[in-house]
Design a protein around this motif. Structure first.
Motif, short mmCIF file in Angstrom:
data_model
loop_
_atom_site.label_atom_id
_atom_site.label_comp_id
_atom_site.label_asym_id
_atom_site.label_seq_id
_atom_site.Cartn_x
_atom_site.Cartn_y
_atom_site.Cartn_z
N ALA A 277 0.83 -1.21 0.00
CA ALA A 277 0.00 0.00 0.00
C ALA A 277 0.86 1.26 0.00
O ALA A 277 0.58 2.23 -0.73
CB ALA A 277 -0.93 -0.01 1.21
N LEU A 278 1.92 1.27 0.80
CA LEU A 278 2.81 2.44 0.84
C LEU A 278 3.52 2.63 -0.49
O LEU A 278 3.74 3.77 -0.93
CB LEU A 278 3.83 2.29 1.97
CG LEU A 278 3.29 2.45 3.39
CD1 LEU A 278 4.39 2.17 4.40
CD2 LEU A 278 2.72 3.84 3.60
N ARG A 279 3.88 1.53 -1.16
CA ARG A 279 4.55 1.65 -2.45
C ARG A 279 3.62 2.29 -3.49
O ARG A 279 4.03 3.17 -4.26
CB ARG A 279 5.00 0.26 -2.93
CG ARG A 279 5.80 0.29 -4.22
CD ARG A 279 6.29 -1.08 -4.61
NE ARG A 279 7.36 -1.53 -3.70
CZ ARG A 279 7.20 -2.44 -2.75
NH1 ARG A 279 6.00 -3.02 -2.56
NH2 ARG A 279 8.21 -2.79 -1.97
N VAL A 280 2.36 1.86 -3.50
CA VAL A 280 1.39 2.45 -4.44
C VAL A 280 1.13 3.91 -4.11
O VAL A 280 1.07 4.77 -5.00
CB VAL A 280 0.09 1.63 -4.41
CG1 VAL A 280 -0.99 2.30 -5.26
CG2 VAL A 280 0.33 0.20 -4.92
N MET A 281 0.98 4.21 -2.82
CA MET A 281 0.70 5.59 -2.42
C MET A 281 1.88 6.51 -2.73
O MET A 281 1.70 7.67 -3.11
CB MET A 281 0.38 5.63 -0.93
CG MET A 281 -0.95 4.99 -0.58
SD MET A 281 -2.32 5.82 -1.41
CE MET A 281 -3.57 4.55 -1.34
N ALA A 282 3.10 6.00 -2.57
CA ALA A 282 4.27 6.82 -2.89
C ALA A 282 4.30 7.16 -4.38
O ALA A 282 4.60 8.31 -4.76
CB ALA A 282 5.55 6.09 -2.49
N LYS A 283 3.97 6.20 -5.22
CA LYS A 283 3.94 6.45 -6.67
C LYS A 283 2.85 7.46 -7.01
O LYS A 283 3.07 8.37 -7.82
CB LYS A 283 3.71 5.15 -7.42
CG LYS A 283 3.74 5.30 -8.94
CD LYS A 283 3.56 3.97 -9.62
CE LYS A 283 3.66 4.13 -11.15
NZ LYS A 283 2.72 5.13 -11.69
N GLU A 284 1.67 7.31 -6.41
CA GLU A 284 0.58 8.24 -6.68
C GLU A 284 0.94 9.65 -6.24
O GLU A 284 0.63 10.63 -6.94
CB GLU A 284 -0.69 7.77 -5.98
CG GLU A 284 -1.31 6.52 -6.59
CD GLU A 284 -2.61 6.14 -5.90
OE1 GLU A 284 -2.98 6.84 -4.92
OE2 GLU A 284 -3.25 5.16 -6.34
N ASN A 285 1.58 9.79 -5.10
CA ASN A 285 1.95 11.13 -4.62
C ASN A 285 3.04 11.74 -5.48
O ASN A 285 3.05 12.96 -5.69
CB ASN A 285 2.38 11.06 -3.16
CG ASN A 285 1.22 11.07 -2.20
OD1 ASN A 285 0.75 12.13 -1.79
ND2 ASN A 285 0.73 9.89 -1.85
N ARG A 286 3.96 10.93 -6.00
CA ARG A 286 4.95 11.47 -6.93
C ARG A 286 4.29 11.95 -8.21
O ARG A 286 4.66 13.00 -8.77
CB ARG A 286 6.02 10.41 -7.24
CG ARG A 286 7.05 10.23 -6.15
CD ARG A 286 8.25 9.45 -6.66
NE ARG A 286 7.86 8.11 -7.10
CZ ARG A 286 7.86 7.05 -6.33
NH1 ARG A 286 8.21 7.16 -5.07
NH2 ARG A 286 7.50 5.87 -6.82
N ASP A 287 3.30 11.19 -8.69
CA ASP A 287 2.57 11.62 -9.88
C ASP A 287 1.80 12.91 -9.62
O ASP A 287 1.74 13.79 -10.49
CB ASP A 287 1.60 10.51 -10.33
CG ASP A 287 2.33 9.27 -10.82
OD1 ASP A 287 3.53 9.39 -11.18
OD2 ASP A 287 1.71 8.18 -10.85
#
Length: 331
Positions: A277-287
């Motif tokens: 979940a943190l990996r997906v959220m980190a990618k979304e926040n970078r986007d």
């Protein structure tokens, strides 16, 4: 010989050239301060961390008092630090907290990085004081210095308008402060999520991970380090961990943080893997950060149109046409 009379001051303040010169001097001073601020700024991280430590001690004290109250039979009250002095006296005497009651004030103050009772009391005090200050300054200017050729009723209405603006000035200040704080937090939040992911996948607990990330991200965003440190303290002393996560979302008031908080709450409740979940959220926040940067870059041409017309084109015309005009006049 060296005295300056009221007439001289009035003539100076009513002269358009003098007002333009004052405005230019203020703009030059603001530019110098802005450019030299990074070199003269002190390290605010220690002050922020000290504020968070005070909050941690307050949570510890409240937790201890609650336990003692339960041991005595459930009676007792827990009160935070009270503001003292002239401001508190005026607010209590005029009952401003009831007159200007705002249910969302504490949330707005938290989003601006202000906690405790003192900022709320100060806010109510300046909400009372600022309309009278702006109204008095406007009356003094339009009646004593320069009336701009306006009738008396128009000048009074203009002063009332500035006084009404003063009533909303504290809210505008809070909104601007919260927006700057949110911008600083979201600039470093994707990197903080990457660090948090590394800490969690290495086997650290979520409290230790938050503490470690807050100490590492302070050089990039003091505000985010403060929020993560405060969340660590709340995770240690609040009865429900979910409340600590929800407080983090309320203080930041950003969709990216709220999504991460939702994932943390779900992982806490259902025992789902937190790393993915943190990996997906980190990618979304970078986007999201990249999209915000692209949006700001796309809006630059429209924002630069007026400054180019006002400042660049006249200078360009002088450079191009100046020699020709001088040659024509010399013939």
């Amino acid at each position: 010989m060296f005295g300056i009379g009221f007439t001289d001051i009035s003539d100076f303040l009513t002269d358009p050239a003098s007002l333009i010169a004052l405005l230019a001097a203020a703009l030059v001073f603001a530019t110098i301060v802005t450019l030299s601020a990074p070199a003269m700024s002190t390290d605010r991280l220690d002050k922020r961390i000290k504020s968070v430590n005070n909050r941690r001690e307050e949570l510890r004290r409240k937790n201890r008092e609650a336990l003692e109250a339960n041991a005595r039979g459930g009676k007792g009250s827990i009160r935070g630090a009270e503001a003292k002095g002239l401001v508190r006296t005026v607010v209590d005497a005029l009952n401003l907290q009831k007159a200007f009651e705002d249910p969302a004030l504490q949330e707005k103050l938290a989003q601006a990085g202000m906690r405790g009772n003192r900022p709320a009391v100060t806010f109510y005090f300046f909400r009372l004081l600022s309309p009278f200050i702006l109204f008095g300054m406007a009356l003094f200017y339009v009646f004593m210095i320069n009336d701009f050729g306006l009738p008396q009723v128009t000048r009074v209405c203009f002063s009332f308008g500035l006084g009404l603006l003063g009533y909303y000035a504290p809210n505008l200040y809070l909104s601007n402060l919260a927006a700057k704080r949110q911008q600083s937090i979201m600039g470093a939040f994707p990197d903080a999520l990457d660090l948090l992911l590394i800490c969690v996948e290495s086997g650290m607990s979520i409290e230790a991970a938050f503490h470690k990330v807050s100490s590492e991200v302070g050089s990039q965003s003091i505000e985010l380090a403060e929020e993560l440190s405060l969340t660590t303290a709340e995770l240690s002393y609040l009865q429900e961990r979910r409340a600590a996560y929800e407080n983090l979302a309320k203080r930041t008031n950003h969709p990216g943080v709220k999504a991460v908080v939702t994932s943390l709450i779900q992982a806490e409740r259902y025992g789902t893997p937190l790393g993915q979940a943190l990996r997906v959220m980190a990618k979304e926040n970078r986007d999201m950060r990249l999209a915000a940067a692209e949006k700001k870059a796309a809006s630059l041409p429209a924002k630069l149109t007026v400054p180019m017309i006002v400042f660049f084109l006249p200078v360009l015309f002088v450079v191009i046409l100046g020699p020709a005009i001088i040659r024509i006049n010399s013939m």
